[in-house]
Design an enzyme around this catalytic site. Sequence first.
Site, mmCIF file in Angstrom:
data_model
loop_
_atom_site.group_PDB
_atom_site.id
_atom_site.type_symbol
_atom_site.label_atom_id
_atom_site.label_comp_id
_atom_site.label_asym_id
_atom_site.label_seq_id
_atom_site.Cartn_x
_atom_site.Cartn_y
_atom_site.Cartn_z
ATOM 1 N N GLY A 1 8.035 -4.699 -10.074
ATOM 2 C CA GLY A 1 6.695 -4.760 -9.481
ATOM 3 C C GLY A 1 5.601 -4.293 -10.404
ATOM 4 N N ASP B 1 0.198 -9.565 -5.021
ATOM 5 C CA ASP B 1 1.494 -8.879 -4.932
ATOM 6 C C ASP B 1 1.394 -7.523 -5.634
ATOM 7 O OD1 ASP B 1 4.052 -8.167 -4.335
ATOM 8 O OD2 ASP B 1 5.030 -9.815 -5.384
ATOM 9 N N LEU C 1 0.827 -1.223 0.000
ATOM 10 C CA LEU C 1 0.000 0.000 0.000
ATOM 11 C C LEU C 1 0.856 1.267 0.000
ATOM 12 C CD1 LEU C 1 -2.950 -0.878 2.437
ATOM 13 C CD2 LEU C 1 -3.024 -0.741 -0.056
ATOM 14 N N HIS D 1 10.219 -14.076 1.681
ATOM 15 C CA HIS D 1 10.563 -13.688 0.305
ATOM 16 C C HIS D 1 11.850 -14.463 0.027
ATOM 17 C CE1 HIS D 1 11.489 -10.594 -2.947
ATOM 18 N NE2 HIS D 1 12.660 -11.178 -2.782
HETATM 19 O O1 DOR Z 1 8.414 -6.997 -7.870
HETATM 20 C C1 DOR Z 1 8.434 -6.778 -6.661
HETATM 21 N N1 DOR Z 1 8.058 -5.585 -6.151
HETATM 22 N N2 DOR Z 1 8.862 -7.746 -5.859
HETATM 23 C C2 DOR Z 1 9.066 -7.548 -4.534
HETATM 24 O O2 DOR Z 1 9.447 -8.479 -3.856
HETATM 25 C C3 DOR Z 1 8.840 -6.205 -3.942
HETATM 26 C C4 DOR Z 1 7.874 -5.430 -4.743
HETATM 27 C C5 DOR Z 1 7.841 -3.972 -4.389
HETATM 28 O O3 DOR Z 1 7.753 -3.633 -3.199
HETATM 29 O O4 DOR Z 1 7.816 -3.140 -5.303
HETATM 30 ZN ZN ZN Z 2 5.709 -8.206 -2.381
#
Ligand code: DOR
Ligand code: ZN
Length: 427
Positions: A324, A305, A63, A179
Amino acid sequence: MKLLIKSGRVIDPANNIDSVLDVLIENGKVACLQKEITSKADKIIDASAKIVIPGIVDMHVHLREPGREDKETVASGTQAALKGGVTSLLAMPNTCPAIDSSENAELLKGIIKKSAQCNVLISAAITKSRLGKEITDIAGLKKSGAIAITDDGASVDDEKIFLKALQKAAKEKILVIAHCEDKALSKNGVVNLGFISTKLGLRGISRESEYLRVERDIGLAQKAKAAIHIAHVSCKESVEIIAKAKKKGITVTCETAPHYFTLSEEDVVGYDTNMKINPPLRAKEDLAAIREGLRSGIIDAIASDHAPHTENEKDIEFDRAEFGKIGLESGLAVCVQELIGKQILDWPELVRKISLNPAKILGVDKGQLSVGQDADIIIIDPAREFILTKETIVSKSKNSPFLGRKVKGVVEYTILSGKIVYEEVCK
Ligand code: DOR
Ligand code: ZN
Protein backbone atom coordinates in the site's frame (compact mmCIF):
# COMPACT_ATOMS: atom_id res chain seq x y z
CA MET A 1 -22.10 34.43 3.87
CA LYS A 2 -21.39 35.11 0.21
CA LEU A 3 -18.27 33.97 -1.60
CA LEU A 4 -17.54 35.02 -5.16
CA ILE A 5 -15.04 33.20 -7.38
CA LYS A 6 -14.13 35.48 -10.29
CA SER A 7 -13.01 34.66 -13.82
CA GLY A 8 -11.92 31.04 -13.42
CA ARG A 9 -12.19 28.36 -16.08
CA VAL A 10 -15.20 26.56 -14.65
CA ILE A 11 -15.46 22.89 -15.62
CA ASP A 12 -18.59 20.99 -14.68
CA PRO A 13 -19.23 17.99 -16.95
CA ALA A 14 -22.62 17.30 -15.32
CA ASN A 15 -23.91 20.55 -16.82
CA ASN A 16 -21.68 20.56 -19.88
CA ILE A 17 -19.87 23.66 -18.69
CA ASP A 18 -16.32 24.52 -19.68
CA SER A 19 -15.93 28.28 -19.86
CA VAL A 20 -14.61 31.31 -18.05
CA LEU A 21 -17.28 32.22 -15.52
CA ASP A 22 -17.91 33.74 -12.12
CA VAL A 23 -19.34 31.50 -9.41
CA LEU A 24 -21.40 32.89 -6.56
CA ILE A 25 -21.76 30.82 -3.40
CA GLU A 26 -24.43 31.72 -0.92
CA ASN A 27 -25.27 29.97 2.35
CA GLY A 28 -23.05 27.02 1.47
CA LYS A 29 -24.72 26.36 -1.88
CA VAL A 30 -23.90 27.15 -5.49
CA ALA A 31 -26.11 30.19 -6.13
CA CYS A 32 -25.17 31.33 -9.62
CA LEU A 33 -22.74 30.64 -12.48
CA GLN A 34 -22.48 33.45 -14.97
CA LYS A 35 -20.10 35.44 -17.17
CA GLU A 36 -20.07 38.50 -14.96
CA ILE A 37 -21.53 38.51 -11.47
CA THR A 38 -21.61 41.96 -9.96
CA SER A 39 -23.32 41.05 -6.72
CA LYS A 40 -21.52 42.05 -3.50
CA ALA A 41 -19.78 39.28 -1.56
CA ASP A 42 -18.05 38.84 1.81
CA LYS A 43 -15.00 37.45 0.03
CA ILE A 44 -13.86 37.51 -3.57
CA ILE A 45 -11.30 35.08 -4.98
CA ASP A 46 -9.61 36.04 -8.24
CA ALA A 47 -9.41 32.78 -10.17
CA SER A 48 -8.14 34.10 -13.50
CA ALA A 49 -5.91 31.52 -15.22
CA LYS A 50 -7.11 29.01 -12.62
CA ILE A 51 -9.39 26.01 -12.95
CA VAL A 52 -12.58 25.78 -10.88
CA ILE A 53 -14.10 22.30 -10.54
CA PRO A 54 -16.35 20.31 -8.23
CA GLY A 55 -14.35 18.87 -5.30
CA ILE A 56 -12.85 15.44 -5.85
CA VAL A 57 -14.91 12.44 -4.73
CA ASP A 58 -12.31 9.80 -3.84
CA MET A 59 -14.08 6.47 -3.64
CA HIS A 60 -11.20 4.42 -2.22
CA VAL A 61 -9.49 5.67 0.94
CA HIS A 62 -8.11 3.83 3.96
CA LEU A 63 -8.44 6.14 6.96
CA ARG A 64 -7.33 3.37 9.38
CA GLU A 65 -9.47 4.61 12.27
CA PRO A 66 -10.62 2.88 14.45
CA GLY A 67 -7.63 0.79 15.44
CA ARG A 68 -4.58 1.87 13.51
CA GLU A 69 -4.29 5.51 14.48
CA ASP A 70 -0.51 5.17 14.23
CA LYS A 71 -0.92 4.99 10.43
CA GLU A 72 -3.69 7.57 9.97
CA THR A 73 -6.75 9.00 11.68
CA VAL A 74 -9.99 10.39 10.37
CA ALA A 75 -8.65 13.83 11.34
CA SER A 76 -5.24 13.50 9.66
CA GLY A 77 -6.54 11.66 6.59
CA THR A 78 -9.29 14.16 5.91
CA GLN A 79 -6.85 17.05 6.42
CA ALA A 80 -4.63 15.43 3.77
CA ALA A 81 -7.73 15.07 1.60
CA LEU A 82 -8.44 18.79 1.69
CA LYS A 83 -4.88 19.55 0.62
CA GLY A 84 -5.36 17.18 -2.31
CA GLY A 85 -8.66 18.76 -3.34
CA VAL A 86 -10.77 15.87 -2.06
CA THR A 87 -14.02 17.08 -0.52
CA SER A 88 -15.76 13.69 -0.21
CA LEU A 89 -14.26 10.26 0.28
CA LEU A 90 -15.37 6.71 0.84
CA ALA A 91 -13.64 5.17 3.88
CA MET A 92 -12.69 1.52 3.46
CA PRO A 93 -13.83 -0.88 6.20
CA ASN A 94 -10.59 -2.84 6.79
CA THR A 95 -10.04 -1.15 10.12
CA CYS A 96 -9.50 -2.81 13.54
CA PRO A 97 -12.21 -3.79 14.20
CA ALA A 98 -13.55 -3.99 10.66
CA ILE A 99 -16.79 -2.11 9.96
CA ASP A 100 -18.74 -5.36 9.97
CA SER A 101 -21.55 -4.57 12.42
CA SER A 102 -23.90 -1.70 13.11
CA GLU A 103 -22.06 -1.07 16.40
CA ASN A 104 -18.79 -0.59 14.55
CA ALA A 105 -20.43 1.58 11.90
CA GLU A 106 -21.92 3.72 14.67
CA LEU A 107 -18.49 3.93 16.32
CA LEU A 108 -16.97 5.18 13.05
CA LYS A 109 -19.85 7.61 12.56
CA GLY A 110 -19.09 9.09 15.97
CA ILE A 111 -15.41 9.54 15.09
CA ILE A 112 -16.36 11.15 11.77
CA LYS A 113 -18.76 13.53 13.47
CA LYS A 114 -16.06 14.57 15.92
CA SER A 115 -13.04 14.89 13.69
CA ALA A 116 -13.68 14.67 9.93
CA GLN A 117 -12.55 17.71 7.95
CA CYS A 118 -14.32 16.68 4.73
CA ASN A 119 -17.36 14.56 3.86
CA VAL A 120 -16.65 10.97 4.86
CA LEU A 121 -18.89 8.28 3.41
CA ILE A 122 -18.92 4.85 5.00
CA SER A 123 -18.43 1.46 3.43
CA ALA A 124 -18.94 -1.73 5.42
CA ALA A 125 -17.54 -5.24 5.17
CA ILE A 126 -19.24 -7.97 3.13
CA THR A 127 -18.23 -10.67 5.61
CA LYS A 128 -17.50 -10.71 9.34
CA SER A 129 -13.91 -9.63 10.01
CA ARG A 130 -13.51 -9.73 6.19
CA LEU A 131 -12.74 -13.44 6.45
CA GLY A 132 -15.02 -14.45 3.62
CA LYS A 133 -17.07 -16.85 5.72
CA GLU A 134 -20.09 -15.22 7.33
CA ILE A 135 -22.11 -12.48 5.60
CA THR A 136 -22.63 -9.30 7.61
CA ASP A 137 -26.03 -7.80 8.40
CA ILE A 138 -26.15 -5.80 5.17
CA ALA A 139 -29.58 -4.28 5.87
CA GLY A 140 -28.50 -3.20 9.35
CA LEU A 141 -25.25 -1.74 8.04
CA LYS A 142 -27.15 0.22 5.43
CA LYS A 143 -29.43 1.58 8.16
CA SER A 144 -26.32 2.63 10.07
CA GLY A 145 -25.15 4.67 7.11
CA ALA A 146 -23.04 2.38 4.92
CA ILE A 147 -23.46 3.22 1.22
CA ALA A 148 -21.38 0.34 -0.14
CA ILE A 149 -20.01 -3.00 0.98
CA THR A 150 -16.54 -4.39 0.32
CA ASP A 151 -14.00 -6.74 1.88
CA ASP A 152 -11.29 -4.61 0.23
CA GLY A 153 -7.84 -5.98 0.85
CA ALA A 154 -9.37 -9.42 0.32
CA SER A 155 -11.75 -11.09 -2.10
CA VAL A 156 -14.64 -13.31 -1.00
CA ASP A 157 -13.19 -16.61 -2.21
CA ASP A 158 -16.25 -18.80 -1.71
CA GLU A 159 -18.42 -18.37 -4.76
CA LYS A 160 -21.64 -19.38 -2.98
CA ILE A 161 -21.06 -16.90 -0.17
CA PHE A 162 -20.26 -14.09 -2.59
CA LEU A 163 -23.34 -14.83 -4.71
CA LYS A 164 -25.51 -14.78 -1.60
CA ALA A 165 -23.97 -11.48 -0.50
CA LEU A 166 -24.62 -10.03 -3.96
CA GLN A 167 -28.24 -11.15 -3.81
CA LYS A 168 -28.69 -9.51 -0.43
CA ALA A 169 -26.96 -6.37 -1.69
CA ALA A 170 -29.28 -6.27 -4.71
CA LYS A 171 -32.28 -6.51 -2.38
CA GLU A 172 -30.91 -3.70 -0.24
CA LYS A 173 -29.89 -1.69 -3.31
CA ILE A 174 -26.38 -1.24 -1.98
CA LEU A 175 -23.25 -1.14 -4.15
CA VAL A 176 -20.75 -4.00 -3.91
CA ILE A 177 -17.11 -3.01 -4.39
CA ALA A 178 -15.00 -6.00 -5.37
CA HIS A 179 -11.33 -6.44 -4.55
CA CYS A 180 -10.52 -8.98 -7.25
CA GLU A 181 -7.77 -11.34 -6.23
CA ASP A 182 -7.67 -15.10 -6.20
CA LYS A 183 -5.35 -15.75 -3.24
CA ALA A 184 -4.83 -19.34 -4.36
CA LEU A 185 -3.00 -17.83 -7.34
CA SER A 186 -1.39 -14.77 -5.75
CA LYS A 187 -0.38 -16.26 -2.39
CA ASN A 188 2.99 -15.08 -1.06
CA GLY A 189 3.56 -12.90 -4.12
CA VAL A 190 4.95 -9.41 -3.62
CA VAL A 191 5.45 -8.00 -7.14
CA ASN A 192 4.03 -8.56 -10.60
CA LEU A 193 4.88 -12.01 -11.94
CA GLY A 194 7.27 -11.76 -14.88
CA PHE A 195 10.80 -11.01 -15.89
CA ILE A 196 11.25 -8.42 -13.14
CA SER A 197 10.07 -10.72 -10.33
CA THR A 198 12.54 -13.36 -11.55
CA LYS A 199 15.34 -10.82 -11.85
CA LEU A 200 14.71 -9.46 -8.35
CA GLY A 201 14.27 -12.88 -6.79
CA LEU A 202 10.85 -11.93 -5.47
CA ARG A 203 7.68 -14.02 -5.67
CA GLY A 204 5.27 -12.92 -8.34
CA ILE A 205 1.56 -12.10 -8.40
CA SER A 206 0.07 -13.20 -11.71
CA ARG A 207 -2.37 -11.13 -13.74
CA GLU A 208 -4.65 -14.18 -13.79
CA SER A 209 -5.10 -13.85 -10.04
CA GLU A 210 -6.80 -10.51 -10.77
CA TYR A 211 -8.61 -10.92 -14.05
CA LEU A 212 -10.06 -14.38 -13.44
CA ARG A 213 -11.63 -12.95 -10.30
CA VAL A 214 -12.90 -9.88 -12.22
CA GLU A 215 -14.58 -12.25 -14.65
CA ARG A 216 -16.07 -14.41 -11.88
CA ASP A 217 -17.34 -11.44 -9.85
CA ILE A 218 -18.99 -9.75 -12.84
CA GLY A 219 -20.69 -13.06 -13.73
CA LEU A 220 -22.00 -13.52 -10.19
CA ALA A 221 -23.21 -9.92 -9.99
CA GLN A 222 -25.10 -10.39 -13.23
CA LYS A 223 -26.73 -13.52 -11.85
CA ALA A 224 -27.72 -11.68 -8.68
CA LYS A 225 -28.73 -8.51 -10.57
CA ALA A 226 -26.50 -6.56 -8.22
CA ALA A 227 -24.54 -3.39 -8.88
CA ILE A 228 -20.85 -4.19 -8.85
CA HIS A 229 -17.84 -1.91 -8.92
CA ILE A 230 -14.37 -3.33 -9.56
CA ALA A 231 -11.72 -1.69 -7.39
CA HIS A 232 -8.16 -0.82 -8.41
CA VAL A 233 -8.02 -2.30 -11.92
CA SER A 234 -4.35 -2.85 -12.76
CA CYS A 235 -4.01 -5.11 -15.79
CA LYS A 236 -4.85 -5.27 -19.47
CA GLU A 237 -7.08 -8.36 -19.33
CA SER A 238 -9.24 -6.86 -16.56
CA VAL A 239 -9.91 -3.85 -18.78
CA GLU A 240 -10.80 -6.17 -21.67
CA ILE A 241 -13.18 -8.25 -19.53
CA ILE A 242 -14.92 -5.12 -18.19
CA ALA A 243 -15.17 -3.73 -21.74
CA LYS A 244 -16.85 -6.93 -22.91
CA ALA A 245 -19.28 -6.92 -19.98
CA LYS A 246 -20.21 -3.29 -20.62
CA LYS A 247 -20.76 -4.05 -24.28
CA LYS A 248 -23.18 -6.78 -23.25
CA GLY A 249 -25.08 -4.24 -21.17
CA ILE A 250 -24.04 -5.59 -17.77
CA THR A 251 -24.06 -2.91 -15.07
CA VAL A 252 -20.48 -2.83 -13.97
CA THR A 253 -18.26 0.12 -13.13
CA CYS A 254 -14.60 0.26 -12.25
CA GLU A 255 -11.81 2.43 -10.99
CA THR A 256 -8.07 2.58 -11.34
CA ALA A 257 -5.51 4.54 -9.32
CA PRO A 258 -2.81 7.00 -10.43
CA HIS A 259 0.05 4.56 -9.83
CA TYR A 260 -1.37 2.10 -12.37
CA PHE A 261 -1.13 4.59 -15.23
CA THR A 262 2.15 6.13 -14.11
CA LEU A 263 4.38 3.45 -12.63
CA SER A 264 5.27 -0.07 -13.71
CA GLU A 265 7.03 -3.14 -12.33
CA GLU A 266 10.27 -1.55 -13.48
CA ASP A 267 9.91 1.00 -10.68
CA VAL A 268 10.31 -1.84 -8.19
CA VAL A 269 13.86 -2.58 -9.35
CA GLY A 270 15.37 -0.45 -6.54
CA TYR A 271 13.39 -2.48 -3.95
CA ASP A 272 11.61 0.70 -2.82
CA THR A 273 8.86 -0.68 -0.55
CA ASN A 274 6.63 2.31 -1.37
CA MET A 275 6.28 0.55 -4.74
CA LYS A 276 4.88 -2.53 -3.00
CA ILE A 277 1.18 -2.34 -3.65
CA ASN A 278 -1.64 -4.83 -4.06
CA PRO A 279 -2.52 -5.32 -6.89
CA PRO A 280 1.12 -4.83 -7.88
CA LEU A 281 2.56 -2.37 -10.36
CA ARG A 282 2.25 -4.26 -13.62
CA ALA A 283 4.06 -4.44 -16.96
CA LYS A 284 4.41 -1.55 -19.40
CA GLU A 285 1.69 -3.01 -21.63
CA ASP A 286 -0.74 -3.00 -18.69
CA LEU A 287 0.09 0.61 -17.99
CA ALA A 288 -0.72 1.40 -21.64
CA ALA A 289 -4.00 -0.56 -21.39
CA ILE A 290 -5.04 1.37 -18.27
CA ARG A 291 -4.37 4.66 -20.07
CA GLU A 292 -6.36 3.47 -23.05
CA GLY A 293 -9.17 2.30 -20.74
CA LEU A 294 -9.33 5.76 -19.25
CA ARG A 295 -9.29 7.40 -22.66
CA SER A 296 -11.98 5.16 -24.11
CA GLY A 297 -14.21 5.46 -21.05
CA ILE A 298 -14.12 1.78 -20.03
CA ILE A 299 -12.53 2.89 -16.76
CA ASP A 300 -15.11 5.10 -15.07
CA ALA A 301 -13.23 6.54 -12.14
CA ILE A 302 -9.85 7.35 -10.65
CA ALA A 303 -9.46 6.83 -6.89
CA SER A 304 -6.36 7.19 -4.76
CA ASP A 305 -6.45 3.87 -2.85
CA HIS A 306 -4.76 5.91 -0.13
CA ALA A 307 -3.24 3.19 2.05
CA PRO A 308 -1.03 4.67 4.77
CA HIS A 309 1.52 2.54 6.63
CA THR A 310 4.10 3.48 9.26
CA GLU A 311 7.83 3.66 8.63
CA ASN A 312 8.29 0.49 10.73
CA GLU A 313 6.04 -1.38 8.35
CA LYS A 314 7.68 -0.03 5.22
CA ASP A 315 11.34 0.53 6.02
CA ILE A 316 12.10 -3.21 6.08
CA GLU A 317 12.88 -6.00 3.60
CA PHE A 318 10.63 -5.95 0.55
CA ASP A 319 9.15 -9.37 1.34
CA ARG A 320 8.05 -8.31 4.81
CA ALA A 321 6.82 -4.77 4.07
CA GLU A 322 3.10 -3.99 4.02
CA PHE A 323 1.27 -3.50 0.74
CA GLY A 324 0.00 0.00 0.00
CA LYS A 325 0.86 3.64 -0.54
CA ILE A 326 -0.61 7.02 0.24
CA GLY A 327 -2.20 9.10 -2.50
CA LEU A 328 -4.68 11.70 -1.28
CA GLU A 329 -2.28 14.61 -1.70
CA SER A 330 -0.65 13.57 -4.95
CA GLY A 331 -3.59 12.15 -6.91
CA LEU A 332 -4.73 15.25 -8.74
CA ALA A 333 -1.22 16.45 -9.59
CA VAL A 334 -0.24 13.03 -10.95
CA CYS A 335 -3.40 13.06 -13.09
CA VAL A 336 -2.62 16.53 -14.41
CA GLN A 337 0.99 15.62 -15.16
CA GLU A 338 0.32 12.21 -16.70
CA LEU A 339 -3.17 12.39 -18.20
CA ILE A 340 -3.68 16.04 -19.13
CA GLY A 341 0.03 16.58 -19.85
CA LYS A 342 0.20 13.56 -22.16
CA GLN A 343 -3.18 14.34 -23.71
CA ILE A 344 -4.80 11.11 -22.61
CA LEU A 345 -7.71 13.03 -21.06
CA ASP A 346 -8.81 16.63 -21.36
CA TRP A 347 -9.96 18.58 -18.31
CA PRO A 348 -13.70 17.82 -18.57
CA GLU A 349 -12.93 14.11 -18.96
CA LEU A 350 -10.61 14.18 -15.97
CA VAL A 351 -13.25 15.92 -13.83
CA ARG A 352 -15.69 13.20 -14.83
CA LYS A 353 -13.29 10.51 -13.58
CA ILE A 354 -12.36 12.15 -10.30
CA SER A 355 -15.56 13.94 -9.27
CA LEU A 356 -18.73 13.26 -11.25
CA ASN A 357 -18.50 9.53 -11.96
CA PRO A 358 -17.48 8.43 -8.46
CA ALA A 359 -20.40 10.46 -7.06
CA LYS A 360 -22.76 8.81 -9.54
CA ILE A 361 -21.44 5.32 -8.80
CA LEU A 362 -21.86 5.90 -5.07
CA GLY A 363 -25.25 7.53 -5.57
CA VAL A 364 -24.35 10.72 -3.72
CA ASP A 365 -25.34 14.22 -4.67
CA LYS A 366 -21.79 15.48 -5.23
CA GLY A 367 -19.33 15.97 -8.07
CA GLN A 368 -21.18 18.77 -9.84
CA LEU A 369 -21.82 22.50 -9.69
CA SER A 370 -25.56 22.73 -10.29
CA VAL A 371 -27.34 25.67 -8.70
CA GLY A 372 -28.57 24.68 -5.24
CA GLN A 373 -25.86 22.02 -4.85
CA ASP A 374 -23.52 22.01 -1.81
CA ALA A 375 -20.68 24.30 -2.79
CA ASP A 376 -17.83 21.74 -2.65
CA ILE A 377 -15.39 23.36 -5.04
CA ILE A 378 -11.66 23.40 -5.65
CA ILE A 379 -9.53 26.00 -7.38
CA ILE A 380 -6.43 24.71 -9.10
CA ASP A 381 -3.41 26.36 -10.66
CA PRO A 382 -2.97 23.93 -13.56
CA ALA A 383 0.41 25.23 -14.68
CA ARG A 384 2.37 25.20 -11.45
CA GLU A 385 4.80 22.36 -10.91
CA PHE A 386 6.02 21.03 -7.58
CA ILE A 387 8.08 18.21 -6.19
CA LEU A 388 6.42 15.93 -3.68
CA THR A 389 8.52 15.60 -0.53
CA LYS A 390 8.01 13.92 2.86
CA GLU A 391 8.17 17.30 4.59
CA THR A 392 5.13 18.65 2.73
CA ILE A 393 2.93 15.61 3.32
CA VAL A 394 0.07 16.21 5.76
CA SER A 395 -0.92 12.55 6.06
CA LYS A 396 0.45 10.76 9.14
CA SER A 397 2.25 8.25 6.93
CA LYS A 398 4.73 9.25 4.24
CA ASN A 399 4.74 6.09 2.09
CA SER A 400 4.34 7.72 -1.30
CA PRO A 401 5.80 6.15 -4.44
CA PHE A 402 5.94 9.64 -5.95
CA LEU A 403 8.43 11.18 -3.48
CA GLY A 404 10.95 13.33 -5.34
CA ARG A 405 8.84 13.34 -8.47
CA LYS A 406 7.94 16.53 -10.31
CA VAL A 407 4.19 16.88 -10.81
CA LYS A 408 1.88 19.60 -12.02
CA GLY A 409 -1.30 21.24 -10.75
CA VAL A 410 -1.57 22.86 -7.34
CA VAL A 411 -4.78 23.00 -5.31
CA GLU A 412 -4.97 26.62 -4.14
CA TYR A 413 -8.35 26.53 -2.45
CA THR A 414 -10.63 23.80 -1.19
CA ILE A 415 -14.14 24.97 -0.44
CA LEU A 416 -16.51 22.73 1.50
CA SER A 417 -20.17 23.71 1.73
CA GLY A 418 -19.21 27.25 0.82
CA LYS A 419 -16.43 27.56 3.43
CA ILE A 420 -12.77 27.88 2.57
CA VAL A 421 -11.35 24.89 4.46
CA TYR A 422 -7.95 24.82 2.81
CA GLU A 423 -5.94 27.65 1.34
CA GLU A 424 -2.44 27.15 0.04
CA VAL A 425 -0.22 29.36 2.16
CA CYS A 426 2.83 29.99 0.03
CA LYS A 427 1.38 31.20 -3.24
O1 DOR B 1 -1.93 -2.24 -1.35
C1 DOR B 1 -2.98 -2.38 -0.73
N1 DOR B 1 -3.13 -1.88 0.52
N2 DOR B 1 -3.96 -3.05 -1.31
C2 DOR B 1 -5.10 -3.38 -0.64
O2 DOR B 1 -5.96 -3.99 -1.24
C3 DOR B 1 -5.25 -3.02 0.79
C4 DOR B 1 -4.42 -1.85 1.13
C5 DOR B 1 -4.29 -1.63 2.61
O3 DOR B 1 -5.30 -1.64 3.32
O4 DOR B 1 -3.17 -1.36 3.07
ZN1 ZN C 1 -7.89 -0.47 -0.89
